[in-house]
Design a protein around this motif. Structure first.
Motif, short mmCIF file in Angstrom:
data_model
loop_
_atom_site.label_atom_id
_atom_site.label_comp_id
_atom_site.label_asym_id
_atom_site.label_seq_id
_atom_site.Cartn_x
_atom_site.Cartn_y
_atom_site.Cartn_z
N GLY A 130 0.80 -1.22 0.00
CA GLY A 130 0.00 0.00 0.00
C GLY A 130 0.83 1.27 0.00
N ALA A 131 2.08 1.17 -0.42
CA ALA A 131 2.94 2.36 -0.47
C ALA A 131 2.48 3.30 -1.58
CB ALA A 131 4.40 1.95 -0.70
N THR A 132 2.73 4.59 -1.38
CA THR A 132 2.31 5.59 -2.36
C THR A 132 3.48 6.34 -2.99
OG1 THR A 132 2.03 7.21 -0.58
CG2 THR A 132 0.07 5.97 -1.24
N ILE A 133 4.66 6.24 -2.39
CA ILE A 133 5.85 6.90 -2.94
C ILE A 133 7.03 5.96 -2.81
CG2 ILE A 133 7.38 8.91 -2.88
CD1 ILE A 133 5.20 10.49 -1.53
N PHE A 134 7.86 5.98 -3.82
CA PHE A 134 9.07 5.15 -3.86
C PHE A 134 10.27 6.08 -3.71
CE2 PHE A 134 12.27 2.41 -5.70
CZ PHE A 134 11.85 1.13 -5.36
N PHE A 135 11.02 5.94 -2.62
CA PHE A 135 12.18 6.79 -2.38
C PHE A 135 13.47 6.04 -2.65
CE2 PHE A 135 9.12 9.16 0.21
CZ PHE A 135 9.48 10.48 -0.08
N ARG A 136 14.45 6.80 -3.13
CA ARG A 136 15.81 6.30 -3.27
C ARG A 136 16.76 7.32 -2.65
NH1 ARG A 136 17.45 1.31 -4.69
NH2 ARG A 136 19.25 2.22 -5.74
N GLY A 137 17.73 6.85 -1.90
CA GLY A 137 18.72 7.74 -1.32
C GLY A 137 19.96 7.80 -2.19
N ILE A 138 20.45 9.02 -2.44
CA ILE A 138 21.65 9.20 -3.25
C ILE A 138 22.54 10.25 -2.59
CG2 ILE A 138 20.56 8.56 -5.43
CD1 ILE A 138 20.25 11.53 -6.07
N ARG A 139 23.82 10.24 -2.94
CA ARG A 139 24.70 11.30 -2.45
C ARG A 139 24.40 12.59 -3.21
NH1 ARG A 139 30.11 7.99 -3.31
NH2 ARG A 139 28.80 7.33 -5.07
N TRP A 159 22.77 13.68 -7.53
CA TRP A 159 22.42 13.14 -8.84
C TRP A 159 23.64 13.08 -9.75
CZ3 TRP A 159 18.60 10.28 -10.37
CH2 TRP A 159 18.41 10.06 -11.73
N GLU A 160 24.55 14.04 -9.59
CA GLU A 160 25.76 14.05 -10.41
C GLU A 160 26.61 12.81 -10.16
OE1 GLU A 160 24.65 16.62 -8.66
OE2 GLU A 160 23.92 17.79 -10.39
N ARG A 161 26.66 12.36 -8.91
CA ARG A 161 27.51 11.22 -8.56
C ARG A 161 26.83 9.88 -8.78
NH1 ARG A 161 29.80 12.86 -2.66
NH2 ARG A 161 31.14 11.03 -2.96
N ASP A 162 25.54 9.82 -8.53
CA ASP A 162 24.85 8.53 -8.56
C ASP A 162 23.75 8.42 -9.62
OD1 ASP A 162 26.37 7.77 -6.32
OD2 ASP A 162 24.92 8.66 -4.95
N GLY A 163 23.50 9.52 -10.33
CA GLY A 163 22.36 9.56 -11.24
C GLY A 163 22.41 8.54 -12.37
N LYS A 164 23.59 8.30 -12.91
CA LYS A 164 23.69 7.38 -14.05
C LYS A 164 23.21 5.99 -13.68
CE LYS A 164 26.97 5.67 -17.52
NZ LYS A 164 28.38 5.71 -17.99
N GLU A 165 23.65 5.51 -12.52
CA GLU A 165 23.23 4.18 -12.07
C GLU A 165 21.76 4.18 -11.66
OE1 GLU A 165 24.33 0.98 -8.53
OE2 GLU A 165 25.68 2.63 -8.98
N GLU A 166 21.31 5.27 -11.04
CA GLU A 166 19.94 5.33 -10.55
C GLU A 166 18.92 5.42 -11.68
OE1 GLU A 166 18.63 4.99 -7.57
OE2 GLU A 166 20.55 4.67 -6.60
N ARG A 167 19.31 6.01 -12.80
CA ARG A 167 18.35 6.20 -13.88
C ARG A 167 17.84 4.85 -14.41
NH1 ARG A 167 17.10 10.60 -16.68
NH2 ARG A 167 19.00 11.73 -16.17
N SER A 168 18.74 3.86 -14.50
CA SER A 168 18.31 2.55 -15.00
C SER A 168 17.30 1.92 -14.05
CB SER A 168 19.51 1.63 -15.18
OG SER A 168 20.19 1.43 -13.95
#
Length: 244
Positions: free
Chosen positions: A143-152, A154-163
């Motif tokens: 029943g979750a309504t938002i999906f969160f991801r923690g990053i340092r 976007w410049e450092r982790d965005g490439k991996e997170e986008r996939s």
């Protein structure tokens, strides 16, 4: 109605079904491609976008924070403290690949994180689970309504997170099937903890393998709660010894 009439009606129905399907795909793409191109990234002090800023409504919501937490650290705890104050329930999900062998298992990481939450008195409305499968599916089941991801950042982790974002966005539509995806929000780390990463901790325990445990624990005290530093150092020192 004669046979020719029934055949013509069937053709029309199929045509409209195809048109509806194509239209749904176009509308879905129109709505879902922009968030992928321009992801919602919230910098500290984590002021949510206006569409997510209804405090009273948020107090009734369940949200998911997913990650490997290999191992968990102060940066993760800062995010979880914020989420626990804002939302009714926070579910931390550690994904598992059944075909992969982990030196420090997801179950061991769950126990580490649970102990950290207890130490920081954050265990009241935060649940930590391991899940083998699509995490977006588990989030829906809970029943979750938002999906969160923690990053340092976007410049450092965005490439991996986008996939991963693409998987969590299009996965429900394709594999659901036709399940509308949860919005994904990326929380950038609290600046005072942005130098911390799970990789840093693993490398530290690896480099100090064979060193007296007290020295390793002292080195970890600025990265994780001191109460769990010994257990963490023992777990990841064993990992380093196995790898060597």
């Amino acid at each position: 109605m004669d046979i020719d009439g029934e055949g013509l009606l069937l053709e029309r129905v199929l045509e409209w079904m195809i048109i509806g399907l194509v239209g749904s795909i176009i509308v879905s793409a129109w709505l879902l491609i922009p968030p992928i191109l321009r992801p919602t990234v919230i910098a500290y002090p984590w002021r949510m976008p206006e569409s997510y800023s209804y405090r009273e409504r948020d107090k009734t919501r369940t949200v998911v924070l997913a990650g490997s937490f290999n191992p968990p650290h102060f940066g993760h705890l800062a995010m979880l403290e914020y989420l626990s104050k804002r939302y009714k329930q926070v579910i931390v999900v550690i994904g598992i690949n059944p075909n992969k062998i982990y030196a420090v298992t997801p179950a061991q990481r769950v126990e580490l994180l649970r102990k950290m939450l207890q130490v920081k008195k954050l265990d009241k409305n935060i649940r930590v689970e391991v899940y083998a499968g699509y995490i977006w599916r588990y989030a829906r089941q809970q029943g979750a309504t938002i999906f969160f991801r923690g990053i340092r950042s976007w410049e450092r982790d965005g490439k991996e997170e986008r996939s991963l974002q693409i998987l969590n966005t299009w996965g429900p539509l394709v594999c659901g099937p036709f399940v509308w995806p949860l919005p994904t929000i990326f929380l950038e780390g609290k600046p005072e903890y942005n130098h911390i990463s799970s990789t840093l901790i693993r490398d530290l325990t690896k480099d100090m393998a064979g060193t007296e445990s007290e020295h390793v624990e002292q080195s970890l005290q600025d990265l994780v709660p001191p109460e769990v530093a010994k257990e963490l150092s023992e777990l990841y020192s064993k990992e380093a010894k196995k790898a060597s």
